[in-house]
Design an enzyme around this catalytic site. Structure first.
Site, PDB file in Angstrom:
ATOM      1  N   SER A 216       3.611  39.458 -20.200  1.00  0.00           N
ATOM      2  CA  SER A 216       2.165  39.258 -20.223  1.00  0.00           C
ATOM      3  C   SER A 216       1.508  40.086 -21.318  1.00  0.00           C
ATOM      4  O   SER A 216       1.977  41.181 -21.656  1.00  0.00           O
ATOM      5  CB  SER A 216       1.572  39.661 -18.867  1.00  0.00           C
ATOM      6  OG  SER A 216       0.161  39.738 -18.934  1.00  0.00           O
TER       7      SER A 216
ATOM      8  N   TYR B 239       0.027  45.366 -12.302  1.00  0.00           N
ATOM      9  CA  TYR B 239       0.582  44.102 -12.786  1.00  0.00           C
ATOM     10  C   TYR B 239       1.213  44.299 -14.163  1.00  0.00           C
ATOM     11  O   TYR B 239       2.347  43.886 -14.415  1.00  0.00           O
ATOM     12  CB  TYR B 239      -0.511  43.042 -12.845  1.00  0.00           C
ATOM     13  CG  TYR B 239      -0.105  41.775 -13.553  1.00  0.00           C
ATOM     14  CD1 TYR B 239       0.839  40.911 -12.989  1.00  0.00           C
ATOM     15  CD2 TYR B 239      -0.646  41.431 -14.788  1.00  0.00           C
ATOM     16  CE1 TYR B 239       1.234  39.746 -13.637  1.00  0.00           C
ATOM     17  CE2 TYR B 239      -0.260  40.264 -15.439  1.00  0.00           C
ATOM     18  CZ  TYR B 239       0.676  39.437 -14.863  1.00  0.00           C
ATOM     19  OH  TYR B 239       1.064  38.289 -15.512  1.00  0.00           O
TER      20      TYR B 239
END
Length: 337
Positions: free
Chosen positions: A142, A167
């Protein structure tokens, strides 16, 4: 090829399965269909792949459309007992791991969910690839790994040791874990750092969906950091082209077993300009609620995608006006607005 796609009921996973099947590959889709967002949207995506029967845990279902070429199984990546059985049964050539607990803000509320899915689950994928001689693993990282990085555009040569959400930390961990398995066991691993993917069938927790939904239903839209944000919005078709290239294409970097790439549009768009495009497509003016920056968020994302272009011929070309228009058209049709 026999290819496992995890996160197959997800936004990117659904499109990837569709394209792999069109190319004639045998695909197994895996997803736990959790309730992070509306499971009906996930089931609708699966129905387009020919999976329409009631889904039971750990039960393989054959597609009504693609027959033997596509099977789906509802399963958690954390299931150390049953995940290896799927690998043993199918003897996959390649794996594309898109399954993960997504969302920056949600990781502040539910941290253990991220450790279970993104760390333990990814560990199980790596072990299964090792034990069943999978040739290549492509996995979702990501853009959030760049954290507090203020050098623009973001390059895979940049230091990513300062994540600002759990995350992001789990995605950085995935890259480190993949490096270890590439080094120790000779598995080819390619990590793709996704930059703000949008398009038809997109996730309801993403800006494109949230803004369109609010505007069409006469609710105010929340604009964080008082609108001083920009994102490298990337249309789903461009993303899939890059994922397919990294999975199936000729790699100009053959000597390296471990690779990480940015996959984005490389043309950041100001959030307020993005909203203007949605207003044009919906023919409605948004009521705007300006708010301060949220925890875990960053002001700007911008991907340097030149390595992915050089090695795999990646070439994103969807204009933001076209992408937004396509999404709004889909939204209206799907929700009969």
């Amino acid at each position: 090829m026999k290819i496992l796609v995890t996160g197959a009921a997800g936004f990117i996973g659904y499109y990837l399965c569709e394209q792999l099947l069109l190319l004639g590959h045998t695909v197994v889709g895996l997803d736990n269909i959790n309730d992070y967002y509306d499971i009906n949207l996930k089931l609708s995506r699966l129905s387009r792949l020919g999976i329409t029967t009631a889904l039971e845990e750990n039960t393989l279902v054959q597609s009504e459309i693609h027959k033997q070429n596509f099977h789906f199984i509802k399963l958690n990546l954390e299931d150390r007992e049953n995940l290896p059985r799927i690998f043993e049964a199918f003897q996959f050539d390649m794996v594309c791991n898109l399954a993960a607990q997504a969302g920056v803000r949600y990781s502040i509320e539910k941290p253990f969910t991220y450790i279970e899915s993104n760390i333990l689950g990814f560990m199980n994928i790596l072990e299964a690839c090792r034990n069943f001689n999978v040739k290549k693993l492509v996995y979702a990282s990501s853009s959030s790994v760049y954290g507090l990085n203020d050098k623009i555009p973001f390059s895979t040569d940049d230091n990513v040791d300062n994540p600002i959400s759990l995350y992001a930390a789990t995605k950085k961990s995935n890259e480190l874990m993949a490096h270890t398995y590439s080094h120790l066991f000779g598995i080819k691993t390619i990590g793709l750092r996704f930059f703000t993917v949008y398009g038809p069938w997109g996730r309801p927790d993403m800006a494109m969906f949230l803004f369109t939904d609010a505007i069409l239903n006469d609710r105010p839209i929340k604009i964080f950091n008082n609108g001083n944000l920009s994102r490298d919005f990337t249309y789903i078709d461009d993303i899939i082209q890059g994922v397919l290239a990294s999975l199936l294409g000729e790699d100009n970097n053959k000597e390296s077993l471990y690779e990480v790439y940015n996959i984005g549009n490389s043309k950041p768009v100001k959030l307020l300009d993005f909203i203007t495009e949605i207003e044009k497509s919906t023919d409605k003016i948004a009521e705007k609620e300006y708010l301060p920056m949220q925890a875990g968020d960053v002001e700007k994302t911008w991907a340097d995608v030149s390595p992915l272009k050089d090695n795999f011929g990646y070439s994103p070309n969807t204009d933001i006006a076209v992408g937004v228009s396509n999404f709004v058209k889909w939204y209206k049709e799907y929700y009969k607005n």
